[in-house]
Design a protein around this motif. Structure first.
Motif, PDB file in Angstrom:
ATOM      1  N   UNK A   1       0.807  -1.209   0.000  1.00  0.00           N
ATOM      2  CA  UNK A   1       0.000   0.000   0.000  1.00  0.00           C
ATOM      3  C   UNK A   1       0.836   1.253   0.000  1.00  0.00           C
ATOM      4  N   UNK A   2       2.092   1.180  -0.452  1.00  0.00           N
ATOM      5  CA  UNK A   2       3.028   2.277  -0.276  1.00  0.00           C
ATOM      6  C   UNK A   2       2.675   3.541  -1.045  1.00  0.00           C
ATOM      7  N   UNK A   3       2.259   3.441  -2.331  1.00  0.00           N
ATOM      8  CA  UNK A   3       2.113   4.659  -3.110  1.00  0.00           C
ATOM      9  C   UNK A   3       0.930   5.506  -2.675  1.00  0.00           C
ATOM     10  N   UNK A   4      -0.227   4.890  -2.347  1.00  0.00           N
ATOM     11  CA  UNK A   4      -1.351   5.680  -1.868  1.00  0.00           C
ATOM     12  C   UNK A   4      -1.181   6.084  -0.408  1.00  0.00           C
ATOM     13  N   UNK A   5      -0.481   5.284   0.372  1.00  0.00           N
ATOM     14  CA  UNK A   5      -0.309   5.601   1.788  1.00  0.00           C
ATOM     15  C   UNK A   5       0.806   6.613   1.993  1.00  0.00           C
ATOM     16  N   UNK A   6       1.760   6.652   1.063  1.00  0.00           N
ATOM     17  CA  UNK A   6       2.781   7.691   1.059  1.00  0.00           C
ATOM     18  C   UNK A   6       3.513   7.878   2.370  1.00  0.00           C
ATOM     19  N   UNK A   7       3.321   9.052   2.976  1.00  0.00           N
ATOM     20  CA  UNK A   7       4.058   9.422   4.174  1.00  0.00           C
ATOM     21  C   UNK A   7       3.830   8.448   5.325  1.00  0.00           C
ATOM     22  N   UNK A   8       2.610   7.907   5.436  1.00  0.00           N
ATOM     23  CA  UNK A   8       2.332   6.990   6.540  1.00  0.00           C
ATOM     24  C   UNK A   8       3.199   5.740   6.438  1.00  0.00           C
ATOM     25  N   UNK A   9       3.366   5.224   5.230  1.00  0.00           N
ATOM     26  CA  UNK A   9       4.181   4.022   5.052  1.00  0.00           C
ATOM     27  C   UNK A   9       5.649   4.325   5.345  1.00  0.00           C
ATOM     28  N   UNK A  10       6.133   5.460   4.885  1.00  0.00           N
ATOM     29  CA  UNK A  10       7.537   5.835   5.163  1.00  0.00           C
ATOM     30  C   UNK A  10       7.759   6.014   6.660  1.00  0.00           C
ATOM     31  N   UNK A  11       6.783   6.608   7.333  1.00  0.00           N
ATOM     32  CA  UNK A  11       6.872   6.766   8.794  1.00  0.00           C
ATOM     33  C   UNK A  11       6.898   5.396   9.468  1.00  0.00           C
ATOM     34  N   UNK A  12       6.050   4.490   8.992  1.00  0.00           N
ATOM     35  CA  UNK A  12       6.023   3.136   9.530  1.00  0.00           C
ATOM     36  C   UNK A  12       7.380   2.455   9.349  1.00  0.00           C
ATOM     37  N   UNK A  13       7.990   2.584   8.175  1.00  0.00           N
ATOM     38  CA  UNK A  13       9.289   1.959   7.930  1.00  0.00           C
ATOM     39  C   UNK A  13      10.365   2.491   8.882  1.00  0.00           C
ATOM     40  N   UNK A  14      10.169   3.684   9.399  1.00  0.00           N
ATOM     41  CA  UNK A  14      11.127   4.258  10.340  1.00  0.00           C
ATOM     42  C   UNK A  14      11.221   3.483  11.645  1.00  0.00           C
ATOM     43  N   UNK A  15      10.173   2.705  11.974  1.00  0.00           N
ATOM     44  CA  UNK A  15      10.224   1.914  13.209  1.00  0.00           C
ATOM     45  C   UNK A  15      10.490   0.436  12.937  1.00  0.00           C
ATOM     46  N   UNK A  16      10.881   0.115  11.681  1.00  0.00           N
ATOM     47  CA  UNK A  16      11.158  -1.267  11.288  1.00  0.00           C
ATOM     48  C   UNK A  16      12.652  -1.550  11.340  1.00  0.00           C
ATOM     49  N   UNK A  17      13.016  -2.640  12.035  1.00  0.00           N
ATOM     50  CA  UNK A  17      14.423  -3.018  12.143  1.00  0.00           C
ATOM     51  C   UNK A  17      14.783  -4.242  11.343  1.00  0.00           C
TER      52      UNK A  17
END
Length: 197
Positions: free
Chosen positions: A36-52
């Motif tokens: 869902x990355x392209x429509x979710x945009x910033x939310x997905x990038x923010x989510x990836x920030x907490x992924x290790x």
């Protein structure tokens, strides 16, 4: 606490949405696997920030090989469950593994450090994680279209226990995101609700 989070986009009738099925001009994922990355945009990038660390199956990984520039994980360690031989992606930290998800899950969690594990893609690999009680949370984006057929979001072998709803939000383009906790994650959800009171 490290959580294993299944992040997925699916149709109203419960089938994965990915680059192979872009109904009505919608492309909720930049690649196969229902991120869902392209429509979710910033939310997905923010989510990836907490992924290790990331876990995915062969089908999801294969979709990136067609366009390696779409690889969104940078140097985050990614574990690929596969029985096939695949090339790596330049600059990516990838480990190819064969075996049961429960066998490798502790190593994936260790790789995540203090961050979360992202379960990317879906279908069969998500079923294995869910059947083994290894999904702590699920971020489920509902795309307002029915597909009629495809890969189910969670083709589990038996009924799961009910998740605890942590959050709902509208993320644009008519999409609705549901955030659930399962198993050990239920305690996290209870703490979150208590904090809001």
């Amino acid at each position: 606490m490290v959580r294993t989070v299944y992040y997925v986009a699916a149709s109203l009738d419960g089938f994965l949405i990915d680059a192979q099925n872009q109904p009505g001009g919608m492309n909720p994922g930049e690649h196969s696997g229902g991120s869902g990355a392209s429509l979710l945009g910033d939310h997905y990038r923010e989510f990836l920030g907490r992924v290790g660390a990331v876990a995915m199956g062969a089908g999801t990984y294969r979709s990136f090989l067609a366009d390696t520039a779409s690889w969104p994980y940078g140097r985050i360690p990614v574990w690929i469950f596969t029985h096939h031989e695949f090339p790596g992606i330049p600059g990516a930290d990838i480990t190819f593994i064969r075996g049961e998800v429960a066998e490798f899950h502790p190593d994936i969690v260790y790789d995540a450090g203090e961050k979360d594990v992202l379960l990317a893609g879906g279908g069969n690999i998500a079923r294995q994680f869910m059947d083994d009680g290894l999904i702590d949370e699920m971020v489920f984006t509902v795309v307002p279209v029915a597909l009629g057929s495809g890969r189910p979001v969670l083709p589990v072998g038996s009924i799961t226990k009910a998740g605890v709803l942590l959050d709902t939000r509208s993320v644009g383009g008519g999409l609705v995101q549901l955030h659930y906790a399962f198993g050990p994650g239920e305690a996290f959800g209870a703490e979150a609700e208590s904090a809001e009171e």
